[in-house]
Design an enzyme around this catalytic site. Structure first.
Site, PDB file in Angstrom:
ATOM      1  N   ASP A  97       0.758  -1.268  -0.164  1.00 52.57           N
ATOM      2  CA  ASP A  97      -0.056  -0.098  -0.140  1.00 52.57           C
ATOM      3  C   ASP A  97       0.972   1.245  -0.086  1.00 52.57           C
ATOM      4  O   ASP A  97       1.582   1.489   0.942  1.00 52.57           O
ATOM      5  CB  ASP A  97      -1.094   0.079   1.314  1.00 52.57           C
ATOM      6  CG  ASP A  97      -1.871   1.328   1.242  1.00 52.57           C
ATOM      7  OD1 ASP A  97      -1.994   1.786   0.152  1.00 52.57           O
ATOM      8  OD2 ASP A  97      -2.516   1.172   2.133  1.00 52.57           O
TER       9      ASP A  97
ATOM     10  N   ASP B 247      -1.364   5.458  -6.739  1.00 52.03           N
ATOM     11  CA  ASP B 247      -1.830   4.747  -5.525  1.00 52.03           C
ATOM     12  C   ASP B 247      -1.929   3.105  -5.913  1.00 52.03           C
ATOM     13  O   ASP B 247      -2.793   2.809  -6.668  1.00 52.03           O
ATOM     14  CB  ASP B 247      -3.156   5.218  -4.841  1.00 52.03           C
ATOM     15  CG  ASP B 247      -3.630   4.510  -3.772  1.00 52.03           C
ATOM     16  OD1 ASP B 247      -3.036   4.026  -3.073  1.00 52.03           O
ATOM     17  OD2 ASP B 247      -4.853   4.299  -3.593  1.00 52.03           O
TER      18      ASP B 247
END
Ligand SMILES: *[C@@H]1O[C@H](CO)[C@@H](O)[C@H](O)[C@H]1NC(C)=O
Ligand SMILES: *[C@@H]1O[C@H](CO)[C@@H](O)[C@H](O)[C@H]1NC(C)=O
Length: 409
Positions: free
Chosen positions: A100, A281
Site C-alpha cells: 500500500d 496509489d
C-alpha cells in the site's frame, strides 16, 4: 491492558544493545520481492464503491489526521490487490501483506494471527489505522522483519492486530507511503511517527537508496504472480527506455501521499483535466478522475454508465474510434492506449457484466476538481507503467514497460 514488567525491561535492554551495535554496512544490491495479484469482486459496483471510499478516506485523513476520522461508507473489501510474503519474528512466520503506497504503517494479524517469538518486543503503544476499505487496532511491537534471507530488519515497529475489519484473504499491510502518514497512529505516543520498512532497510544499511520501484503487469487471470517490488533501486529488466521523474506535489492533500501534478488529455486536443494535483496509489484499482473531468471523458468517448456493473460502457464502434488518454507530468507524456482503457474483457462476467461488452476502467472520483486531490492513478495505470517512489529526492518516476501498448484487454 497490562504489559508485564519483564517485557518493558527487555525492551529497554534491547534498545541499549541496539545503540551499541556496529555501524551498518551498505548492501549495494537492491532487494526484489515478488508480488501476487488477487481479485475479490462479485460486482464492479463494489469495485467503484471501494475505490471512491478510499479516495474519500485519503482526502479526510490528510485534513483531519488519523484520529477521529469517521467513515460513513460501508466497508467493502472487494478489489484487485497485490500482496507480498514477508517473515516476522525468529523463526520467521510468513505473512501475506497488501502493498500500500497510500499508508505507511506495517501490521499483521488480519487472517493469520500475530505469532510471538524470541524477537518480539512489545511497546507501550496501542496502534489504530482507518482505511477507506477497513481498519485495524492492535498493540505496537518491534520484531525482526525478513524481506529476503539477506535483508532482515532487526527492529521493525509493526502493529499486532487485535481486531481488523475489511481485510479477508490477507494478513495485513506493508505500508510504503511517506512516513508522515504514521503520525497519530500510536496511542499514547500521539505525535511520534513510526519508521517505515523502507526507512529502516535504508537506515540499517540493507539497501543503497531510500526508494521503491514497482512493476505490475496486466493479467486476464484471476490470481497470479505477476508483479515485483524493488527496495532500494529499480529493476531495469522490468521497464523500457528511461525513468522520468516528477517532484512530489506541494498541493495538499495530495502532498501527504505519493502526489504529483498531472494533466490529462483525450486524443490530440480534448482537455480532460488541466494540470492539477492527485496521487499514484497501489490501493486503488481503477483510474479515478474528478467528476467534471469524468463528464468530459464521457462526452469525448460517447461512453454511457452501465447499470449492471457501475462502470462506463462503450460499443464496438466506439471502441474502434477510442483515442489514447495522455497523462502529462514532469514534462513527459505517458500514453494510455485505447486497449489499456478497457476492463479485461475475459473477466466481464466476474463483475456482473456481459461477455463481449466493453467496459472502461476510468471512473468518477466522486467529487469535483479543485480540491487538491483530483485524480488517482491506480492499478489500471500502474499495470502499464513502471513506477518509482523516491523518498530521498521526494519524487515519483514512471517508465514504459513491455506491456504499455499490449492489447491483452
Ligand atoms: C471478498 O469480499 C467480500 C465482501 O466484500 C468478503 O465477504 C469476502 O470475505 C472477501 N473474500 C476474500 C477471499 O477476500
Ligand atoms: C504543482 O502545482 C501547484 C499548483 O499549481 C504549484 O503551486 C506547484 O508549484 C506545482 N509543482 C509542485 C512540484 O508542486
Amino acid at each position: 491492558m497490562t504489559i508485564p514488567r519483564r517485557s518493558l525491561l527487555s525492551t529497554l535492554l534491547f534498545f541499549a544493545l541496539g545503540v551499541a551495535a556496529n555501524p551498518a554496512v551498505i548492501n549495494q544490491s537492491p532487494i526484489k520481492l515478488a508480488l501476487f495479484r488477487q481479485h475479490n469482486f462479485t460486482s464492479a459496483h463494489n469495485l467503484v464503491t471501494h475505490d471512491q471510499a478510499r479516495a474519500q478516506q485519503l482526502k479526510n485523513r490528510a485534513s483531519k489526521g488519523n484520529a477521529g476520522v469517521l467513515v460513513n461508507t460501508p466497508i467493502t473489501n472487494q478489489a484487485v490487490t497485490y500482496t507480498a510474503s514477508v517473515g516476522v519474528g525468529n523463526p520467521p512466520t510468513t505473512y501475506s501483506l497488501l502493498i500500500d503506497t497510500g499508508s505507511s504503517n506495517t501490521w499483521v494479524g488480519a487472517d493469520k494471527r500475530y505469532q510471538i517469538s524470541t524477537t518480539t518486543r512489545p511497546t507501550l503503544n496501542l496502534v489504530t489505522v482507518t482505511y477507506g476499505s477497513g481498519s485495524f487496532k492492535g498493540l505496537e511491537v518491534t520484531d525482526s522483519l525478513t524481506i529476503s534471507p539477506n535483508a532482515v530488519i532487526k527492529s521493525q515497529s509493526i502493529g499486532a492486530a487485535f481486531t481488523s475489519q475489511g481485510f479477508n484473504g490477507v494478513d495485513g499491510i506493508l505500508g510504503i507511503g511517506p512516513v508522515d502518514l504514521t503520525e497519530d497512529t500510536l496511542f499514547p505516543a500521539t505525535s511520534a511517527t513510526v519508521s517505515t520498512v523502507t526507512d529502516n532497510l535504508f537506515s540499517q544499511g540493507l539497501i543503497p537508496a531510500n526508494q521503491v520501484g514497482i512493476y505490475f503487469a496486466p493479467t486476464t487471470q484471476q490470481s497470479v504472480q505477476n508483479g515485483e517490488l524493488t527496495y532500494g533501486g529499480t529493476d531495469s529488466t522490468k521497464y523500457t527506455g528511461t525513468i522520468s521523474y516528477t517532484p512530489v506535489t506541494s498541493t495538499s492533500p495530495a502532498s501527504n501521499y505519493w502526489g504529483i501534478n498531472q494533466s490529462i488529455r483525450y486524443g490530440s486536443s480534448t482537455n480532460i483535466l488541466s494540470t492539477t494535483a492527485g496521487i499514484v496509489d497501489t490501493g486503488t484499482t481503477l483510474i479515478l478522475i474528478a467528476s467534471d473531468a469524468f463528464s468530459r471523458y464521457m462526452s469525448a468517448t460517447g461512453a454511457v454508465p452501465d447499470s449492471n456493473t457501475g462502470l462506463l460502457r462503450i460499443t464496438t464502434a466506439q471502441y474502434a474510434n477510442l483515442q489514447s488518454l495522455y497523462f502529462t507530468t514532469g514534462g513527459v507524456t505517458y500514453t494510455l492506449t485505447a486497449n489499456a482503457q478497457l476492463f479485461p474483457r475475459s473477466l466481464n462476467t466476474l463483475i456482473g457484466g456481459t461477455a463481449g461488452k466493453i467496459y472502461l476502467i476510468v471512473a468518477n472520483l466522486g467529487s469535483p476538481s479543485g480540491q487538491g486531490l483530483d485524480f488517482i492513478n491506480g492499478y489500471a495505470f500502474l499495470e502499464r507503467f513502471y513506477s518509482v517512489f523516491d523518498t530521498t529526492n521526494k519524487r515519483v518516476g514512471f517508465a514504459t514497460t513491455a506491456y504499455t501498448t499490449a492489447t491483452t484487454n
